[in-house]
Design a protein around this motif. Sequence first.
Motif, PDB file in Angstrom:
ATOM      1  N   PHE A 294       0.852  -1.271   0.038  1.00  0.00           N
ATOM      2  CA  PHE A 294      -0.113   0.038   0.062  1.00  0.00           C
ATOM      3  C   PHE A 294       1.048   1.271   0.089  1.00  0.00           C
ATOM      4  O   PHE A 294       0.346   2.186   0.776  1.00  0.00           O
ATOM      5  CB  PHE A 294      -0.760  -0.103   1.071  1.00  0.00           C
ATOM      6  CG  PHE A 294      -0.253  -0.494   2.428  1.00  0.00           C
ATOM      7  CD1 PHE A 294      -0.721  -1.733   2.928  1.00  0.00           C
ATOM      8  CD2 PHE A 294       0.374   0.166   3.246  1.00  0.00           C
ATOM      9  CE1 PHE A 294      -0.111  -2.340   4.051  1.00  0.00           C
ATOM     10  CE2 PHE A 294       1.089  -0.355   4.400  1.00  0.00           C
ATOM     11  CZ  PHE A 294       0.590  -1.678   4.745  1.00  0.00           C
ATOM     12  N   CYS A 295       2.066   1.233  -0.757  1.00  0.00           N
ATOM     13  CA  CYS A 295       2.843   2.539  -0.672  1.00  0.00           C
ATOM     14  C   CYS A 295       2.416   3.478  -1.545  1.00  0.00           C
ATOM     15  O   CYS A 295       2.812   4.653  -1.329  1.00  0.00           O
ATOM     16  CB  CYS A 295       4.241   2.036  -1.229  1.00  0.00           C
ATOM     17  SG  CYS A 295       5.034   0.499  -0.476  1.00  0.00           S
ATOM     18  N   LEU A 313       9.300   2.357   6.724  1.00  0.00           N
ATOM     19  CA  LEU A 313       9.453   1.341   8.028  1.00  0.00           C
ATOM     20  C   LEU A 313      10.579   0.550   7.453  1.00  0.00           C
ATOM     21  O   LEU A 313      11.318  -0.211   8.430  1.00  0.00           O
ATOM     22  CB  LEU A 313       8.207   0.578   8.047  1.00  0.00           C
ATOM     23  CG  LEU A 313       8.247  -0.592   8.985  1.00  0.00           C
ATOM     24  CD1 LEU A 313       8.498  -0.038  10.421  1.00  0.00           C
ATOM     25  CD2 LEU A 313       6.695  -1.264   8.766  1.00  0.00           C
ATOM     26  N   ARG A 345      11.406  12.168  -1.296  1.00  0.00           N
ATOM     27  CA  ARG A 345      11.281  10.985  -1.052  1.00  0.00           C
ATOM     28  C   ARG A 345      10.695  10.282  -1.969  1.00  0.00           C
ATOM     29  O   ARG A 345       9.698  10.521  -2.577  1.00  0.00           O
ATOM     30  CB  ARG A 345      10.401  10.947   0.532  1.00  0.00           C
ATOM     31  CG  ARG A 345       9.685   9.590   0.746  1.00  0.00           C
ATOM     32  CD  ARG A 345       8.574   9.897   1.980  1.00  0.00           C
ATOM     33  NE  ARG A 345       8.117   8.677   2.443  1.00  0.00           N
ATOM     34  CZ  ARG A 345       6.750   8.062   2.489  1.00  0.00           C
ATOM     35  NH1 ARG A 345       6.020   8.865   1.886  1.00  0.00           N
ATOM     36  NH2 ARG A 345       6.461   6.975   2.807  1.00  0.00           N
ATOM     37  N   ARG A 348       9.214   2.924  -1.685  1.00  0.00           N
ATOM     38  CA  ARG A 348       8.237   2.073  -1.622  1.00  0.00           C
ATOM     39  C   ARG A 348       8.596   0.645  -1.707  1.00  0.00           C
ATOM     40  O   ARG A 348       8.392  -0.065  -2.566  1.00  0.00           O
ATOM     41  CB  ARG A 348       7.567   2.381  -3.124  1.00  0.00           C
ATOM     42  CG  ARG A 348       8.393   2.416  -4.366  1.00  0.00           C
ATOM     43  CD  ARG A 348       7.671   2.877  -5.357  1.00  0.00           C
ATOM     44  NE  ARG A 348       8.645   2.948  -6.821  1.00  0.00           N
ATOM     45  CZ  ARG A 348       8.543   1.686  -7.524  1.00  0.00           C
ATOM     46  NH1 ARG A 348       7.520   0.783  -7.382  1.00  0.00           N
ATOM     47  NH2 ARG A 348       9.230   1.874  -8.434  1.00  0.00           N
TER      48      ARG A 348
HETATM   49  S1  SF4 Z   1       6.679   3.440   1.690  1.00  0.00           S
HETATM   50 FE1  SF4 Z   1       7.656   2.133   3.151  1.00  0.00          FE
HETATM   51  S2  SF4 Z   1       6.341   2.511   4.975  1.00  0.00           S
HETATM   52 FE2  SF4 Z   1       5.039   3.276   3.373  1.00  0.00          FE
HETATM   53  S3  SF4 Z   1       3.858   1.662   2.971  1.00  0.00           S
HETATM   54 FE3  SF4 Z   1       5.635   1.405   1.588  1.00  0.00          FE
HETATM   55  S4  SF4 Z   1       6.712   0.003   2.685  1.00  0.00           S
HETATM   56 FE4  SF4 Z   1       5.277   0.730   4.081  1.00  0.00          FE
END
Ligand code: SF4
Length: 374
Positions: A294-295, A313, A345, A348
Amino acid sequence: MGETVIPLADLRYAAPVPAIPAQPIAATGLLTDALGRPLRDLRISVTDRCNFRCSYCMPKEVFDRDYRFLPQASLLSFEEITRLARLFVGHGVQKIRLTGGEPLLRRGLESLVAQLAGLRTPDGAPLDLTLTTNGSVLAKKAAALKAAGLQRVTVSLDGLDDAVFRSMNDVGFPVAEVLDGIEAAHRVGLGPIKVNMVVKRGTNEQEIVPMARYFRERFDGRIVLRFIEFMDVGASNGWRMDEVLPSARVLAMLREHWPLEPLDPTVAGETAERWRYADGGGEIGLISSVTQAFCRDCNRARLSTEGKLFLCLFATRGHDLRSLLRGGASDADITSALAAVWAGRDDRYSELRAAQPPGAAGSARRVEMHYIGG
Ligand code: SF4
């Protein structure tokens, strides 16, 4: 006898000090990253310590009695946390989640809650202020947290069976005390309460239906139970794909007992896929970072307990905001630096993991979950 060296900074994770842009970047509340995702959700880890040793987060073999947790002096003070939170709110943060380790182990946490509860968004709205806890001391703390301004809690609970729960937390902590904590939080109005269960195939999937039944019946469906796929967070939990029970399987197990209907997300960037019991028995959630990434609308930033900003994360490096705070940088400078970091940023990880063959997710050491919060 050699001198004992106590590190004042956790050198395990590289964290350059963000540059302060030459051109100041004002806080507009509309900041987006390189993939167009806004900054809406800030997770603040207030301690790297925990009284549990859940194998999917802080396995006992790694986080043993010789493990060096961060010294008090390296932790952000409550005033530093509140200052940073205020600057993040200026950029659009509407929700703050306090995490850890186990946040309720941080002494005097109520005063931080009170400071954060006083913050307002640019248009004057209060923040959605919540906290994730293992529930071990919640029964004692619930009333004071509520009085300080905390709105709701999420409690981690990986099973109802006492033996299963004790083996999952790996310190023999009894499930009854966590259930008492949930009751206390419910009683004082720290809701809507969510309960998070990490499902590890071969360890606790037999608890899925009993947990669902318990929370349907015990709280008239007013507590939302969420099932989380076992994730390859950090570099210590020995993650294997064959220990992941896909959420689709969890849903099928529940549907053998109750009819379920899909629900729309409550907010953009919500991590859980929502389902409601057709008989009005409440709601469940599925958090499927491994099988349904769900990135695409991930709007979460994470602040470590010593002031490092992580953008995912599964990040392998952070951005050292504490040096800016303690180096005399102004609010305007930090605001600009934050904007530049977020604008760049493009994280993902879960999407990339899904697109790669198993195990090809790169060897760089990922940050530990106990350090930045789930
Ligand atoms: S970007 Fe990173 S923190 Fe955000 S949903 Fe994807 S894996 Fe998880």
